[in-house]
Design an enzyme around this catalytic site. Structure first.
Site, PDB file in Angstrom:
ATOM      1  N   LYS A  49       0.832  -1.208   0.000  1.00 45.33           N
ATOM      2  CA  LYS A  49       0.000   0.000   0.000  1.00 45.33           C
ATOM      3  C   LYS A  49       0.866   1.257   0.000  1.00 45.33           C
ATOM      4  CE  LYS A  49      -0.409  -0.496   5.018  1.00 45.33           C
ATOM      5  NZ  LYS A  49      -1.245  -1.061   6.101  1.00 45.33           N
ATOM      6  N   TYR A 268      15.992  29.870  10.340  1.00 48.50           N
ATOM      7  CA  TYR A 268      14.801  30.651  10.718  1.00 48.50           C
ATOM      8  C   TYR A 268      14.690  30.826  12.230  1.00 48.50           C
ATOM      9  CZ  TYR A 268      12.517  30.484   6.116  1.00 48.50           C
ATOM     10  OH  TYR A 268      12.179  30.647   4.801  1.00 48.50           O
TER      11      TYR A 268
END
Ligand SMILES: *Cc1c(COP(=O)(O)O)cnc(C)c1O
Length: 388
Positions: A49, A268
């Site tokens: 899957k 950041y």
């Protein structure tokens, strides 16, 4: 006309890719065979899957088929349609079952719906009454409270004399919720419930174990096992060393190496302040490439509970992520790697043989499954077909 004709490019795409992924299909097949050995007398399926756990349904599905897998599990019908091309005569089970409107696709591509509710069960009985027999499987809930027909209803249905004789599932299955914790008493509770199911549906093959269930021992194996993560090299059982061969190696290229001084901040928010003069490698992968923001060295809430962030591996050294991981770029501290051993253009291993997938996942506060299925579209991929 351009001077940059594709044929004249002197580089292999893989050798210059900003981020690249090597997928070892030999290790994949070995891992599946290992799961088949551990499954003893039970047959062994392959769970593919989510694009084969992010590693590519076409290549992984083909390799597993060639290794001998003939039973496959996918999550949704479209994955089954894709897989059918590579696994022509395999039995393909669709774990989310069937919705009205999809039944034609199941018939056309020979897919087996895993019926997960009484609603789906009645629907499929009506479909087969109208269009003719077509195999299905039943998922019975034994305590997960996710998908599945409630245990009592499944037992009653087994004995229901009004059930059409022609309506015969080809598999009954259930799923353990705590298989990765062998000491959990939930496992035995679910096992005992499922033993009742297997007895009620005597003569119909039964399946309970995913990767971790296989390792719980032969009582859990029944007729068919369903390994996923272990085949892809991930850890099936928490807290024990992982016996599987690594399959995926993710690497990203150093775009720039910079020197920064004590007291300066990185990335950041300026959440990391350097405590020594440092060499920093700016690397071409970030959270858009599944290198999770929670791997940041600082500046994210998870660092309050899991102290260390991510590490990469280069030239024999583990190098820490510093500051925040950004969308396309991550910064590693390479101060401790001798200068002569690392250059711009070199690759840092994000996870792989030297940097275990599950260690990286733990630093991110997640599991290997999530890292693999989050890889994104930007990696240049190379599949290995023979041991190198
Ligand atoms: C995903 C899944 C599996 C495979 O589980 P792993 O832990 O990856 O081995 C097996 N059965 C069901 C029902 C699943 O959803």
């Amino acid at each position: 006309m351009t001077d940059f004709d594709d044929d004249t490019l002197p580089f292999d795409e893989f050798d210059i890719a900003p981020a690249r992924l090597t997928i070892d299909l030999v290790a994949l097949a070995d891992n599946w065979r290992e799961m088949a050995d551990l499954s003893g007398n039970a047959s062994t399926a392959a769970v593919v899957k989510a694009d084969a756990y992010g590693l590519g349904l076409e290549d992984c599905g083909t390799a597993l088929y060639e290794a001998g897998a003939r039973d496959f599990f996918v999550a949704v019908v479209q994955e089954g349609v894709t897989l059918r091309t590579y696994a022509p005569d395999a039995r393909i089970y669709v774990l989310s079952g069937v919705w009205p409107g999809q039944e034609g696709t199941f018939y056309e591509h020979g897919l087996v719906p895993v019926l997960v509710s009484e609603e789906q069960l009645s629907f499929w009985m009506a479909v087969t009454a109208e269009h003719g027999d077509h195999p299905c499987a039943l998922h019975i809930d034994t305590g997960f409270n996710r998908l599945g027909i409630p245990l009592e209803d499944a037992l009653a249905f087994a004995d229901d004399v009004s059930r059409p004789a022609s309506f015969s599932p080809v598999l009954v299955l259930s799923h353990l919720h705590s298989g990765d914790t062998p000491s959990s008493s939930f496992n035995r509770q679910q096992l005992e419930s499922f033993q009742k199911v297997a007895a009620a549906y005597e003569g119909i093959p039964a399946s309970l174990a995913a990767s971790s269930g296989i390792m719980l021992g032969s009582e859990y194996h029944f007729d068919l096992t369903r390994p996923g993560i272990a085949v892809y090299g991930g850890e099936a059982v928490g807290g024990v060393s992982n016996p599987m061969r690594p399959v995926a190696k993710a690497e990203a290229r150093i775009i720039q190496i910079r020197s920064a001084k004590t007291g300066e901040t990185v990335s950041y928010g300026g959440t990391h302040r350097l405590t020594r003069d440092s060499r920093l490698a700016i690397v071409a992968a970030g959270y858009a490439d599944g290198y999770k923001r929670s791997l940041s060295g600082s500046g994210v809430p998870i660092r309050d509970s899991i102290h260390e962030g991510g590490f990469g591996f280069i030239a024999g050294h583990r190098v820490p992520v510093v500051g925040r991981v950004t969308m396309d770029l991550t910064i590693f501290d390479i101060t401790d790697v001798p200068e002569r051993d690392v250059r711009t253009g070199d690759y840092i291993e994000l996870f792989g043989p030297n940097m275990p997938l599950d260690d990286v996942a733990r630093a991110a506060g997640t599991i290997g499954y999530e890292l693999l299925t989050s890889l994104g579209l930007r990696y240049e991929r190379r599949y290995l077909y023979a041991d190198e």
